[in-house]
Structure formats: structure tokens, C-alpha cells
Design an enzyme around this catalytic site. Structure first.
Site, PDB file in Angstrom:
ATOM      1  CD  GLN A 161      -2.360  -1.278   2.758  1.00  0.00           C
ATOM      2  OE1 GLN A 161      -3.303  -0.576   3.106  1.00  0.00           O
ATOM      3  NE2 GLN A 161      -1.778  -2.132   3.572  1.00  0.00           N
ATOM      4  CD  GLU A 178       0.800  -0.173  18.354  1.00  0.00           C
ATOM      5  OE1 GLU A 178      -0.338   0.174  17.997  1.00  0.00           O
ATOM      6  OE2 GLU A 178       1.747   0.611  18.553  1.00  0.00           O
ATOM      7  CG  HIS A 225      -2.840   3.027  -1.994  1.00  0.00           C
ATOM      8  ND1 HIS A 225      -2.835   2.965  -0.626  1.00  0.00           N
ATOM      9  CD2 HIS A 225      -4.007   2.448  -2.380  1.00  0.00           C
ATOM     10  CE1 HIS A 225      -3.943   2.380  -0.197  1.00  0.00           C
ATOM     11  NE2 HIS A 225      -4.668   2.054  -1.245  1.00  0.00           N
TER      12      HIS A 225
HETATM   13  P1  NAD Z   1      -1.437   2.312   9.048  1.00  0.00           P
HETATM   14  O1  NAD Z   1      -0.739   3.586   9.394  1.00  0.00           O
HETATM   15  O2  NAD Z   1      -2.912   2.267   9.103  1.00  0.00           O
HETATM   16  O3  NAD Z   1      -0.879   1.138   9.964  1.00  0.00           O
HETATM   17  C1  NAD Z   1       0.488   0.926  10.130  1.00  0.00           C
HETATM   18  C2  NAD Z   1       0.665  -0.302  10.988  1.00  0.00           C
HETATM   19  O4  NAD Z   1       2.044  -0.594  11.068  1.00  0.00           O
HETATM   20  C3  NAD Z   1       0.169  -0.115  12.424  1.00  0.00           C
HETATM   21  O5  NAD Z   1      -0.752  -1.161  12.734  1.00  0.00           O
HETATM   22  C4  NAD Z   1       1.445  -0.226  13.262  1.00  0.00           C
HETATM   23  O6  NAD Z   1       1.211  -0.889  14.499  1.00  0.00           O
HETATM   24  C5  NAD Z   1       2.330  -1.049  12.364  1.00  0.00           C
HETATM   25  N1  NAD Z   1       3.768  -0.878  12.557  1.00  0.00           N
HETATM   26  C6  NAD Z   1       4.442   0.215  13.031  1.00  0.00           C
HETATM   27  N2  NAD Z   1       5.760  -0.028  13.049  1.00  0.00           N
HETATM   28  C7  NAD Z   1       5.936  -1.282  12.567  1.00  0.00           C
HETATM   29  C8  NAD Z   1       7.076  -2.097  12.342  1.00  0.00           C
HETATM   30  N3  NAD Z   1       8.310  -1.658  12.601  1.00  0.00           N
HETATM   31  N4  NAD Z   1       6.906  -3.338  11.829  1.00  0.00           N
HETATM   32  C9  NAD Z   1       5.658  -3.806  11.552  1.00  0.00           C
HETATM   33  N5  NAD Z   1       4.541  -3.070  11.775  1.00  0.00           N
HETATM   34  C10 NAD Z   1       4.681  -1.831  12.266  1.00  0.00           C
HETATM   35  O7  NAD Z   1      -0.851   1.903   7.624  1.00  0.00           O
HETATM   36  P2  NAD Z   1      -1.544   1.216   6.393  1.00  0.00           P
HETATM   37  O8  NAD Z   1      -2.351   0.061   6.851  1.00  0.00           O
HETATM   38  O9  NAD Z   1      -0.488   0.985   5.389  1.00  0.00           O
HETATM   39  O10 NAD Z   1      -2.542   2.335   5.857  1.00  0.00           O
HETATM   40  C11 NAD Z   1      -2.035   3.630   5.599  1.00  0.00           C
HETATM   41  C12 NAD Z   1      -2.368   4.146   4.227  1.00  0.00           C
HETATM   42  O11 NAD Z   1      -1.580   5.323   3.986  1.00  0.00           O
HETATM   43  C13 NAD Z   1      -2.001   3.188   3.158  1.00  0.00           C
HETATM   44  O12 NAD Z   1      -3.082   3.156   2.314  1.00  0.00           O
HETATM   45  C14 NAD Z   1      -0.768   3.766   2.454  1.00  0.00           C
HETATM   46  O13 NAD Z   1      -0.998   3.894   1.071  1.00  0.00           O
HETATM   47  C15 NAD Z   1      -0.636   5.154   2.941  1.00  0.00           C
HETATM   48  N6  NAD Z   1       0.720   5.448   3.454  1.00  0.00           N
HETATM   49  C16 NAD Z   1       1.843   5.154   2.740  1.00  0.00           C
HETATM   50  C17 NAD Z   1       3.097   5.439   3.268  1.00  0.00           C
HETATM   51  C18 NAD Z   1       4.339   5.095   2.514  1.00  0.00           C
HETATM   52  O14 NAD Z   1       4.331   5.039   1.299  1.00  0.00           O
HETATM   53  N7  NAD Z   1       5.428   4.841   3.216  1.00  0.00           N
HETATM   54  C19 NAD Z   1       3.209   6.035   4.512  1.00  0.00           C
HETATM   55  C20 NAD Z   1       2.048   6.329   5.186  1.00  0.00           C
HETATM   56  C21 NAD Z   1       0.820   6.037   4.653  1.00  0.00           C
END
Ligand code: NAD
Length: 237
Positions: A95, A208, A113
Site C-alpha cells: 500500500q 501491535e 496506491h
Molecule cells: P497504518 O498507518 O494504518 O498502519 C500501520 C501499521 O504498522 C500499524 O498497525 C502499526 O502498528 C504497524 N507498525 C508500526 N511499526 C511497525 C514495524 N516496525 N513493523 C511492523 N509493523 C509496524 O498503515 P496502512 O495500513 O499501510 O494504511 C495507511 C495508508 O496510507 C495506506 O493506504 C498507504 O498507502 C498510505 N501510506 C503510505 C506510506 C508510505 O508510502 N510509506 C506512509 C504512510 C501512509
């Protein structure tokens, strides 16, 4: 626990979310310290904002690219790329829009995405733009239209072909590993249950508990960079 050998599965999906990259230092979108706590998405991450002020939106995305480039893939990204190189049936569906899996060497990544590293013309489609500092292109070379990032903004639809490909792989998977996703943002919210319904062995890697945790047979409460190298090996045939 003994590492799981992926060679016993012909089709494996690793499904990654923001938590995978957060460990490398890529800012999250939501939560405290998240990007949407500092910026209103209505001004920076939707088609209406782009139509009203393209340069403001493009400058914002350029900043995001800079932040991502300042971060390096971690041991989990690198391990996943090495597993994919060894296993022809291993798919990475993400994602994330940050391109971190590719920077770690993954050869093929399904980006639900889109990508911060592609730009798109409404008439002439998307193309890769890896300029390290500043967008190489803000105008389409063919028609001169202003290009937008090829990512799914608020109120955009997910790319239908990418979605269909991801769904096919997920429903065929014998092993499904969700890493660093809360699973509450669509389409993830539909894809985790789809994998469970199809009978895949379900593993969640997330420090978590999530709303989806009940759908996984195994929940590993560790960071991705620790769990992935520890848990998975590939013993080639
Ligand atoms: P989310 O923010 O909803 O959830 C992130 C999850 O990662 C949390 O449950 C958290 O507990 C867990 N987490 C935190 N640190 C971790 C680690 N070291 N190892 C494993 N798990 C860990 O993220 P989502 O479900 O991807 O949804 C967010 C949306 O926003 C997505 O649709 C995405 O497209 C977008 N997004 C993308 C980026 C990116 O490209 N890096 C960053 C932020 C959001």
C-alpha cells in the site's frame, strides 16, 4: 520457533503497509507525528487541490520524495527482496507509495496506491520519474499538460488493473503475510479477509494488535526488520 521455509509454498504474498517503511524513518500519514497532523490533505492530496494549485501540490510531493530518499531500506526490505529473487511465486503487494521495496532490490512490486516515483498525464498515461532532487518533469513532453503524481489520492479510485492483479494473487496465495498494516484502509480492508476466505496460511507481523488480527492464525508482535529475516528462509529445490 524454526524459520518457515517458503519452498513448501508455490504461491506466497507479502502484503505491506506504512509500518514496513516507518521503521526506516518514512513518516506515516496518520497518528501523532503523521503527515496529516501537519498538513490538511484537502490542500495537498486530492484532485481538487491539484486543479486549484498544481505547484503547491507538486512541491508537497517533492518534499515527500526528499524525505523518502533520506531513508534507507531496512533488513526486512532487503530480506524480502532476496526471498523474491529465490522464489518465483513470491509476490510483494504494497500500500506504500515510497518505492522502498524496489530500492532494496525487489524485482516486482504491486503498488496498490501507485508510486511517488511516477508522474501521470491525463491523456498519455504514467511514466517513471526517478529524479533525486526536484521533479524532472512537471509537464507532459507530448501535450504540455501538467503532470500529477501517479498515486491514489483521497477520493481517487484505485487503479482497476492493479487491483484485479492483486486480488487474483491474494486469492491464490497458500501463504499470506501482512506486514505493518492496520488493514483498515481500503482496499487492504477487503484483501485480508479475501486471503483468509481462500484458505491461505495467515501470518500478521505487527508490534501491535490490529482490527484484523483475529483473521490471522499467527500474530508476530515484532518489528518487520526483526521478524522477516528471523522467520523466513528459502531452501531452493
Ligand atoms: P497504518 O498507518 O494504518 O498502519 C500501520 C501499521 O504498522 C500499524 O498497525 C502499526 O502498528 C504497524 N507498525 C508500526 N511499526 C511497525 C514495524 N516496525 N513493523 C511492523 N509493523 C509496524 O498503515 P496502512 O495500513 O499501510 O494504511 C495507511 C495508508 O496510507 C495506506 O493506504 C498507504 O498507502 C498510505 N501510506 C503510505 C506510506 C508510505 O508510502 N510509506 C506512509 C504512510 C501512509
Amino acid at each position: 520457533m524454526k524459520p518457515i521455509s517458503l519452498s513448501q509454498f508455490s504461491r506466497v504474498v507479502f502484503f505491506t503497509g506504512a509500518g514496513m517503511s516507518a521503521e526506516s524513518g518514512v513518516p506515516t500519514y496518520r497518528g501523532s507525528g503523521g503527515i496529516w497532523a501537519q498538513y490538511r490533505w484537502e490542500e495537498y492530496a486530492c484532485q481538487d487541490a491539484f486543479d486549484a494549485d498544481p505547484d503547491k501540490v507538486l512541491d508537497f510531493h517533492e518534499q515527500r520524495r526528499g524525505r523518502v530518499l533520506a531513508c534507507a531500506p531496512h533488513a526486512g526490505h532487503l530480506h524480502l527482496a532476496a526471498l523474491q529473487a529465490a522464489h518465483p511465486g513470491l509476490s510483494i503487494i504494497t500500500q506504500n507509495t515510497d518505492g522502498m521495496h524496489q530500492r532494496a532490490g525487489a524485482r516486482s512490486v504491486i503498488e496498490l496506491h501507485g508510486s511517488l516515483w511516477r508522474m501521470r498525464c491525463a491523456r498519455h498515461g504514467a511514466f517513471e520519474d526517478l529524479a533525486a532532487a526536484g521533479y524532472a518533469h512537471r509537464e507532459c513532453g507530448l501535450c504540455g499538460a501538467t503532470l500529477r503524481p501517479d498515486i491514489t489520492w483521497f477520493a481517487d479510485s484505485v487503479n482497476a488493473a492493479v487491483f484485479t492483479q492483486a486480488q487474483r494473487l491474494i486469492t491464490q496465495a497458500e501463504l499470506f503475510v501482512a506486514v505493518g498494516t492496520s488493514g483498515i484502509v481500503y482496499p487492504a480492508a477487503g484483501m485480508v479477509p479475501a486471503a483468509a476466505r481462500s484458505g491461505a496460511r495467515m501470518i500478521e507481523i505487527n508490534p501491535e494488535q490490529t482490527e484484523m488480527s483475529g483473521m490471522f492464525a499467527e500474530c508476530v508482535r515484532e518489528a518487520a526488520g526483526v521478524a522477516l529475516p528471523r522467520m523466513f528462509v528459502f531452501q531452493g529445490s
